[in-house]
Motif scaffolding. Structure first.
Motif, PDB file in Angstrom:
ATOM      1  N   TYR A 183      23.305  65.557  50.527  1.00 16.23           N
ATOM      2  CA  TYR A 183      23.767  64.292  49.965  1.00 16.23           C
ATOM      3  C   TYR A 183      22.610  63.298  49.938  1.00 16.23           C
ATOM      4  N   THR A 184      22.368  62.710  48.779  1.00 15.58           N
ATOM      5  CA  THR A 184      21.421  61.602  48.630  1.00 15.58           C
ATOM      6  C   THR A 184      22.023  60.642  47.601  1.00 15.58           C
ATOM      7  N   GLU A 185      21.261  59.618  47.241  1.00 21.25           N
ATOM      8  CA  GLU A 185      21.712  58.695  46.202  1.00 21.25           C
ATOM      9  C   GLU A 185      21.886  59.402  44.857  1.00 21.25           C
ATOM     10  N   ASP A 186      21.276  60.579  44.712  1.00 21.70           N
ATOM     11  CA  ASP A 186      21.381  61.337  43.462  1.00 21.70           C
ATOM     12  C   ASP A 186      22.659  62.148  43.357  1.00 21.70           C
ATOM     13  N   GLY A 187      23.451  62.204  44.432  1.00 23.38           N
ATOM     14  CA  GLY A 187      24.706  62.945  44.380  1.00 23.38           C
ATOM     15  C   GLY A 187      24.879  63.829  45.592  1.00 23.38           C
ATOM     16  N   MET A 188      25.944  64.631  45.571  1.00 23.85           N
ATOM     17  CA  MET A 188      26.223  65.562  46.652  1.00 23.85           C
ATOM     18  C   MET A 188      26.378  66.961  46.069  1.00 23.85           C
ATOM     19  N   TYR A 189      25.695  67.914  46.692  1.00 22.84           N
ATOM     20  CA  TYR A 189      25.714  69.301  46.245  1.00 22.84           C
ATOM     21  C   TYR A 189      26.072  70.181  47.428  1.00 22.84           C
ATOM     22  N   MET A 190      26.849  71.245  47.151  1.00 24.17           N
ATOM     23  CA  MET A 190      27.330  72.070  48.251  1.00 24.17           C
ATOM     24  C   MET A 190      27.571  73.503  47.796  1.00 24.17           C
ATOM     25  N   THR A 191      27.576  74.396  48.770  1.00 27.65           N
ATOM     26  CA  THR A 191      28.087  75.741  48.554  1.00 27.65           C
ATOM     27  C   THR A 191      29.506  75.769  49.110  1.00 27.65           C
ATOM     28  N   VAL A 192      30.271  76.795  48.747  1.00 29.87           N
ATOM     29  CA  VAL A 192      31.620  76.957  49.280  1.00 29.87           C
ATOM     30  C   VAL A 192      31.747  78.373  49.818  1.00 29.87           C
TER      31      VAL A 192
END
Length: 273
Positions: free
Chosen positions: A102-111
């Motif tokens: 997570y940063t100001e550029d968004g949130m990215y994740m695996t599931v």
């Protein structure tokens, strides 16, 4: 029932709060204030946390959900950046793992069960953007308890101080409700989110380094119940966390390959199949 359990597990992670009982007076106040102030000045830190929950669900549907009394184990390793707020963390729950940036550029994740990266919905990112660095600080919990500082139990060790608390009933119920509300930016928590929560007992210990006043260790034990969708769930929860790498975590950035490969995560919150 499955959605209720997921909501319950996520909500319970936020119940890492404390109060206190006993009286080392002015020394306890001094440790309390210095630790909160030192945590506010942090640029970054790392945290390792393990949590175990045992649940007993009063439900007519015995074939769904998680069997009563089975320990639910969660392990989380996080690197936190305070200004601007950013983090990278790995989470393992019952043998399934995921990664999150997570940063100001968004949130990215695996599931769990998927190899792809996913981009979180804007609604979730907007909520995270409202959380200030002060609210992410390890000392934020201590600040929430400032009016209860006279009740702290203080134990002095060779290289650290132990601030501890044990309480039950209405006293701890009110304190925890106040602390949970402080964790959420205004307007991001449902108005009735705490209606089904009843806290019966909390035991909590926070270890503070004598020299730096940074947090070293968190240990907590809690008994509480949640009433969701007409089902009452009793939970016994233990938690142990350690802090390290103070001001030593480098700038957290989302790798370009993660951004390029990521697919949109459905707004419904359903796990991609």
């Amino acid at each position: 029932m499955k959605n209720s359990m997921i909501t319950l597990a996520a909500f319970s992670l936020l119940l890492i709060v404390s109060a206190c009982s006993s009286a080392e007076g002015e020394k306890a106040k001094e440790v309390f204030k210095k630790s909160a102030a030192a945590s506010e000045e942090l640029d970054s830190f790392s945290m390792e946390m393990e949590m175990t929950q045992k649940m007993n669900v009063e439900s007519e549907d015995s074939e769904e959900g998680i069997p009563d009394g089975i320990p639910l184990q969660t392990t989380m390793n996080s690197d936190m950046q305070m200004d601007p707020v950013a983090f990278y963390q790995t989470v393992e729950f019952m043998g399934q793992s995921m990664e999150q940036y997570y940063t100001e550029d968004g949130m990215y994740m695996t599931v769990p069960g998927e190899e792809n990266w996913y981009k979180a919905p804007e609604e979730l990112v907007d909520q995270l953007n409202q959380i200030s660095s002060e609210e992410q600080s390890p000392g934020n919990q201590l600040e929430n308890l400032e009016e209860y500082v006279d009740e702290f139990n203080l134990e002095e060790k060779e290289n650290s101080y132990l601030l501890s608390f044990s309480s039950e009933g209405e006293n701890v119920q009110a304190l925890i409700e106040e602390s949970v509300e402080e964790m959420f930016p205004e307007g991001t928590m449902p108005e009735d989110a705490l209606e089904g929560l009843t806290v019966e007992q909390v035991n909590y210990t926070f270890e503070v380094d004598k020299e730096s006043y940074y947090p070293k260790q968190l240990d907590a034990e809690m008994n509480f119940t949640m009433n969701m969708e007409g089902e009452e769930t009793s939970i016994h929860q233990t938690m142990s966390g350690s802090y390290s790498n103070f001001n030593e975590v480098g700038e957290i950035e989302i790798p370009s390959e993660v951004i390029e490969q990521a697919e949109d995560l459905p707004d419904s919150g359903n796990t991609p199949q």
